[in-house]
Design an enzyme around this catalytic site. Structure first.
Site, PDB file in Angstrom:
ATOM      1  N   PHE A   1       0.824  -1.211   0.000  1.00 20.62           N
ATOM      2  CA  PHE A   1       0.000   0.000   0.000  1.00 20.62           C
ATOM      3  C   PHE A   1       0.854   1.254   0.000  1.00 20.62           C
ATOM      4  O   PHE A   1       2.042   1.221   0.326  1.00 20.62           O
ATOM      5  CB  PHE A   1      -0.938   0.024   1.212  1.00 20.62           C
TER       6      PHE A   1
ATOM      7  N   GLY B   1      -0.834  -1.354  10.487  1.00 23.76           N
ATOM      8  CA  GLY B   1      -2.034  -2.128  10.780  1.00 23.76           C
ATOM      9  C   GLY B   1      -2.662  -2.597   9.478  1.00 23.76           C
ATOM     10  O   GLY B   1      -2.029  -3.251   8.663  1.00 23.76           O
TER      11      GLY B   1
ATOM     12  N   HIS C   1       6.150  -7.176  12.279  1.00 19.80           N
ATOM     13  CA  HIS C   1       6.189  -6.370  11.046  1.00 19.80           C
ATOM     14  C   HIS C   1       4.849  -5.732  10.731  1.00 19.80           C
ATOM     15  O   HIS C   1       4.750  -4.950   9.788  1.00 19.80           O
ATOM     16  CB  HIS C   1       6.651  -7.219   9.869  1.00 19.80           C
TER      17      HIS C   1
END
Length: 403
Positions: free
Chosen positions: A170, A309, A332
């Protein structure tokens, strides 16, 4: 409370997770790893979940051996972030234009740039990237030394530098607890890392010393052999590729942000960067070891790292405490609590829209498998590792680009 020991393993296995909350298949993987004769110790992070061969969220210290599965196929996957001098008040109410500008600058999914990015034209030094965007001639010369099976992929590898990929990768625009604007991104070594990893995994599985392993996917290379030398060479190159990919991508996103704000100059602090699928030579318990982190970051004393998250929850900038019990490591990310197929069966686009309310992002069937409910609670994951890291900044995304 943590760590707790996984009983009945040959090599000491300490976990920052409750055994009853880890799926049985992942526990079996962990036990298989701990049985390998080369393993000195195994550490399990709170985002632990089932992986291919080796468990995601595992840190393995080996003597004179490396298992390619303990790194994974996305060699060098990791995070990159930079704080800007923008604040929430500078952002427009509607972030669709900024998301569109970022998506135009950075190819996502299986896409690549039509032509390789002209890295010298990015003027990367203006936002702290110069040190990591030098040495391109040397870097690309080394491509010719890689496994011959990837020789035809050089042009594709050039064009994928500065591209995102898909899955859980992302690009985000976030606000911290003081409403400062950050850029945060997650990506790896794209197709070239996967191609190299799979070729070396196949070589390892065929070696005689791996024929009696409990899981052939845990096949290892041994130090002092040509197979290990070839893997370490290709591994190092792919790790560098992943880091360069993120550096170029961050430069492209920074340029898109500057362009979006027009005459308002935007300044960027020094970036934070970390791998979470890689191999490093480290001293563990006073002995030189080869340490693999798969879905784990190094958290040495004072070292900054990034723990994201999901696309509708918080992420964290953390500072490592250098805890020797964890082999100076931390999680991670949040870690998946269900598979992608299970998420697609259980959740709908309407659920995705509800769980990503307030975030400018894709809200369609193509990313339902990335719905926040498919991931563990990031706050619980952070709370389980207070002896490993201190929280420096808490980031909440307001914009998320997915492949």
């Amino acid at each position: 409370m943590f760590p707790v020991e996984l009983r009945g393993t040959r090599a000491q296995t300490l976990m920052w997770a409750d055994e009853h909350q880890i799926e049985q298949a992942a526990l079996k993987q962990l036990r298989n790893i701990a049985e390998l004769p080369w393993v000195h110790g195994l550490r399990v992070m709170p985002d632990v979940h089932l992986g291919k061969g080796a468990t995601v969220g595992s840190v393995i210290a080996m003597r004179d051996a490396v298992a390619p599965a303990a790194v994974g196929v996305d060699i060098g996957c990791g995070m990159e972030s930079v704080k800007t001098d923008l604040t929430a008040a500078d952002l427009p109410d509607d972030l669709r234009s900024l998301r569109s500008r970022i998506e135009q600058a950075v190819p996502v999914g299986f896409s690549a740039h039509k032509e390789a990015v002209n890295v010298t034209a990015l003027h990367a030094g203006s936002h702290g990237q110069s040190a990591r965007t030098k040495g391109w001639d040397r870097f690309w010369r080394e491509f010719g030394e890689l496994h011959p099976g990837v020789s035809a992929l050089e042009s594709k590898a050039h064009k994928q530098i500065g591209s995102l990929g898909g899955g859980n990768h992302f690009i985000e625009i976030c606000l911290d607890q003081d409403d400062a604007v950050w850029i945060l991104l997650h990506s790896g070594s794209r197709n070239i890392g996967k191609e190299l990893a799979e070729r070396h995994m196949a070589i390892a599985r065929a070696l005689s010393h791996n024929q009696s392993l409990p899981d052939r996917d845990l096949a290892v290379f041994l130090s002092g052999t040509p197979e290990m030398d070839a893997y370490r060479r290709d591994l190092a190159w792919a790790q560098e590729y992943a880091a360069r990919n993120r550096a170029v991508m961050l430069s492209l996103v920074c340029r898109a942000v500057r362009d979006e704000f027009g005459e308002r100059p935007v300044r960027f602090e020094e970036p934070i960067s970390c791998h979470h699928n890689y191999v490093a030579e480290e001293v563990i318990d006073g002995v030189p070891m080869l340490v693999t982190r798969k879905g784990a970051v190094r958290a040495g004393a004072g070292e900054l790292a990034l723990i994201p998250g999901s696309m509708g929850t918080r992420s964290y900038v953390v500072r490592g405490k250098g805890n020797p019990l964890s082999f100076q490591s931390a999680s991670h990310g949040a870690g998946r609590r269900m598979s992608r197929n299970a998420a697609k069966r259980q959740y709908t686009v309407a659920d995705l829209i509800a769980q990503t309310e307030g975030v400018e992002s894709r809200k369609d069937a193509g990313v339902v498998d990335e719905i926040p409910a498919a991931y563990k609670d990031i706050d619980e994951v952070i709370a389980a590792q207070t002896d490993l890291v201190d929280v420096v900044a808490t980031l909440r995304q307001v914009l998320c680009v997915k492949g």
